[in-house]
Motif scaffolding. Structure first.
Motif, mmCIF file in Angstrom:
data_model
loop_
_atom_site.group_PDB
_atom_site.id
_atom_site.type_symbol
_atom_site.label_atom_id
_atom_site.label_comp_id
_atom_site.label_asym_id
_atom_site.label_seq_id
_atom_site.Cartn_x
_atom_site.Cartn_y
_atom_site.Cartn_z
ATOM 1 N N ARG A 22 0.866 -1.182 0.000
ATOM 2 C CA ARG A 22 0.000 0.000 0.000
ATOM 3 C C ARG A 22 0.903 1.233 0.000
ATOM 4 O O ARG A 22 2.059 1.165 0.403
ATOM 5 C CB ARG A 22 -0.890 0.051 1.248
ATOM 6 C CG ARG A 22 -2.030 -0.946 1.296
ATOM 7 C CD ARG A 22 -2.936 -0.663 2.488
ATOM 8 N NE ARG A 22 -4.072 -1.558 2.570
ATOM 9 C CZ ARG A 22 -5.098 -1.415 3.389
ATOM 10 N NH1 ARG A 22 -5.121 -0.358 4.232
ATOM 11 N NH2 ARG A 22 -6.098 -2.269 3.411
ATOM 12 N N ASN A 77 -6.003 7.056 -3.159
ATOM 13 C CA ASN A 77 -7.238 7.238 -3.923
ATOM 14 C C ASN A 77 -8.500 7.068 -3.092
ATOM 15 O O ASN A 77 -9.584 7.506 -3.508
ATOM 16 C CB ASN A 77 -7.265 6.258 -5.097
ATOM 17 C CG ASN A 77 -6.169 6.537 -6.113
ATOM 18 O OD1 ASN A 77 -5.751 7.678 -6.277
ATOM 19 N ND2 ASN A 77 -5.691 5.496 -6.776
ATOM 20 N N ASP A 78 -8.396 6.416 -1.936
ATOM 21 C CA ASP A 78 -9.584 6.233 -1.098
ATOM 22 C C ASP A 78 -10.024 7.523 -0.424
ATOM 23 O O ASP A 78 -11.192 7.666 -0.049
ATOM 24 C CB ASP A 78 -9.302 5.170 -0.023
ATOM 25 C CG ASP A 78 -9.121 3.783 -0.619
ATOM 26 O OD1 ASP A 78 -10.062 3.312 -1.278
ATOM 27 O OD2 ASP A 78 -8.051 3.186 -0.446
ATOM 28 N N GLU A 200 -10.248 -4.289 4.152
ATOM 29 C CA GLU A 200 -11.352 -3.362 3.879
ATOM 30 C C GLU A 200 -11.297 -2.117 4.747
ATOM 31 O O GLU A 200 -12.243 -1.323 4.762
ATOM 32 C CB GLU A 200 -12.687 -4.084 4.082
ATOM 33 C CG GLU A 200 -12.871 -5.297 3.181
ATOM 34 C CD GLU A 200 -12.649 -4.964 1.706
ATOM 35 O OE1 GLU A 200 -13.193 -3.944 1.253
ATOM 36 O OE2 GLU A 200 -11.928 -5.715 1.034
ATOM 37 N N PHE A 202 -9.083 1.433 6.164
ATOM 38 C CA PHE A 202 -8.138 2.468 5.735
ATOM 39 C C PHE A 202 -7.560 3.142 6.971
ATOM 40 O O PHE A 202 -8.301 3.511 7.895
ATOM 41 C CB PHE A 202 -8.853 3.498 4.859
ATOM 42 C CG PHE A 202 -7.948 4.561 4.297
ATOM 43 C CD1 PHE A 202 -7.299 4.370 3.088
ATOM 44 C CD2 PHE A 202 -7.731 5.750 4.983
ATOM 45 C CE1 PHE A 202 -6.451 5.343 2.574
ATOM 46 C CE2 PHE A 202 -6.894 6.726 4.479
ATOM 47 C CZ PHE A 202 -6.245 6.520 3.268
ATOM 48 N N LYS A 229 -13.389 1.199 4.475
ATOM 49 C CA LYS A 229 -13.281 1.885 3.179
ATOM 50 C C LYS A 229 -14.646 2.281 2.622
ATOM 51 O O LYS A 229 -14.768 3.321 1.968
ATOM 52 C CB LYS A 229 -12.538 0.997 2.180
ATOM 53 C CG LYS A 229 -11.049 0.853 2.461
ATOM 54 C CD LYS A 229 -10.383 -0.012 1.406
ATOM 55 C CE LYS A 229 -8.893 -0.157 1.658
ATOM 56 N NZ LYS A 229 -8.243 -1.037 0.644
ATOM 57 N N ASN A 230 -15.668 1.464 2.864
ATOM 58 C CA ASN A 230 -16.985 1.829 2.333
ATOM 59 C C ASN A 230 -17.545 3.063 3.029
ATOM 60 O O ASN A 230 -18.220 3.889 2.413
ATOM 61 C CB ASN A 230 -17.964 0.649 2.414
ATOM 62 C CG ASN A 230 -18.161 0.116 3.821
ATOM 63 O OD1 ASN A 230 -17.561 0.601 4.783
ATOM 64 N ND2 ASN A 230 -18.995 -0.904 3.947
ATOM 65 N N LYS A 233 -15.672 6.042 1.587
ATOM 66 C CA LYS A 233 -16.214 6.376 0.269
ATOM 67 C C LYS A 233 -17.461 7.248 0.406
ATOM 68 O O LYS A 233 -17.678 8.176 -0.392
ATOM 69 C CB LYS A 233 -16.552 5.095 -0.500
ATOM 70 C CG LYS A 233 -17.076 5.323 -1.901
ATOM 71 C CD LYS A 233 -17.361 4.003 -2.612
ATOM 72 C CE LYS A 233 -17.887 4.242 -4.010
ATOM 73 N NZ LYS A 233 -18.175 2.960 -4.713
#
Length: 247
Positions: A22, A77-78, A200, A202, A229-230, A233
C-alpha cells in the motif's frame, strides 16, 4: 517516494510480498507557524466561531489532536481529494480511549484569515495542556512511502503463515515494523491488533513517537484512527475507530 526494499533472502517471495503493498504518506513534524487550514498537530483548528468547537458529554472542551488538509496528501485514492479532516479526543488521563471521538470533515473552507479564529480558545489553560499527548504544536509535512503489510496485524499471520517457511516468516515479521506517523498504509500496534484491521479498512491517521513535537502516548506508545473503506467512500466519518497503546 520511499521505496520498500525486499530483503535479499526473501527475493524469491517477492510476488507474495508485493501483493500486500500500500502507499502511505509519512508524516514529519516541524515546530512552525501554521495557517488555519494547514495540516497540523495541535494548535488551532480551522474554526469560524467558538460554538463550532466540540465539547465532550460533560460540556468540557475536547482536545484538538490534529488536522489534515487532504489536498496535501498524495497517491491515496480512497481519500477525498480536498477538504479538511479534524481529530478531537476527550481530555482525560486515558487520552479519551474509552470515550467518543469526533472526526470532522470540512469539504469546503475559505482562506480568509480575517473570518477565522486564529488561536485555540482553550489551549492556554493548564487543564487542557495536562491532557495533551504532545509537548509542542507542529506543522505536518508528507512524503509518499511504499510499504508492505505490518507484522503487528492479525491479518499478517493469516496472509503469510502458510505461504512462507518459518525462517522466512520470522525474517519478514522483523522487517515489516510499521512505526512512525502516517496517513494511509498499515498501522502499527504496540501490543495487539484490537481493532482487527483488515483489507477493507483504511488507516486515516497514525501518530507515533516524535522528538520534534514531543509526541508520546503513555509509555512509548502511539495512536491509530481507522475507518472502513466503504464508510470513507461515503464520507461517513462517524464510523472512525480510535485506539492507542503503549509498552
Amino acid at each position: 517516494m520511499i521505496k520498500y526494499e525486499i530483503p535479499e533472502n526473501l527475493k524469491a517471495r517477492e510476488n507474495i510480498i508485493k501483493r500486500t503493498f500500500r502507499y502511505s504518506n509519512e508524516i514529519t513534524f516541524k515546530c512552525e507557524e501554521t495557517k488555519p487550514w494547514d495540516s497540523k498537530l495541535g494548535g488551532c483548528p480551522y474554526l469560524k466561531n467558538i460554538e463550532e468547537y466540540p465539547l465532550d458529554e460533560d460540556g468540557e472542551p475536547m482536545i484538538f489532536l490534529a488536522q489534515l488538509n487532504l489536498s496535501e496528501i498524495k497517491n491515496l485514492n480512497d481519500l477525498p481529494e480536498k477538504g479538511l479532516l479534524q481529530f478531537f479526543i476527550v481530555n482525560d488521563d486515558m487520552f479519551g480511549l474509552e470515550s467518543p471521538i469526533v472526526v470532522r470533515y470540512i469539504e469546503k473552507y475559505e482562506e480568509d484569515e480575517t473570518q477565522l479564529i486564529k488561536e485555540n480558545p482553550y489551549e492556554n489553560s493548564e487543564e487542557y495542556k495536562e491532557g495533551l499527548p504532545f509537548l509542542n504544536n507542529g506543522k505536518m509535512h508528507f512524503e509518499i512511502r511504499e510499504m508492505p503489510m505490518s507484522s503487528s496485524l492479525e491479518l499478517f499471520e493469516t496472509t503469510y503463515k502458510n505461504e512462507l517457511s518459518e525462517e522466512e516468516y520470522e525474517k519478514l515479521s522483523d522487517d515489516c515494523y510499521s512505526c512512525d506517523s502516517r496517513v494511509g498504509g498499515y498501522p502499527y500496534f504496540v501490543q495487539n491488533d484490537y481493532l482487527g484491521f483488515s483489507d477493507e479498512d483504511f488507516l486515516l491517521l497514525q501518530l507515533d513517537i516524535d522528538d520534534e513535537c514531543g509526541i508520546m502516548f503513555g509509555d512509548s506508545g502511539n495512536c491509530v484512527f481507522s475507518i472502513p473503506k466503504n464508510a470513507l467512500k461515503d464520507k461517513d466519518f462517524s464510523k472512525v475507530v480510535y485506539d492507542w497503546q503503549c509498552c
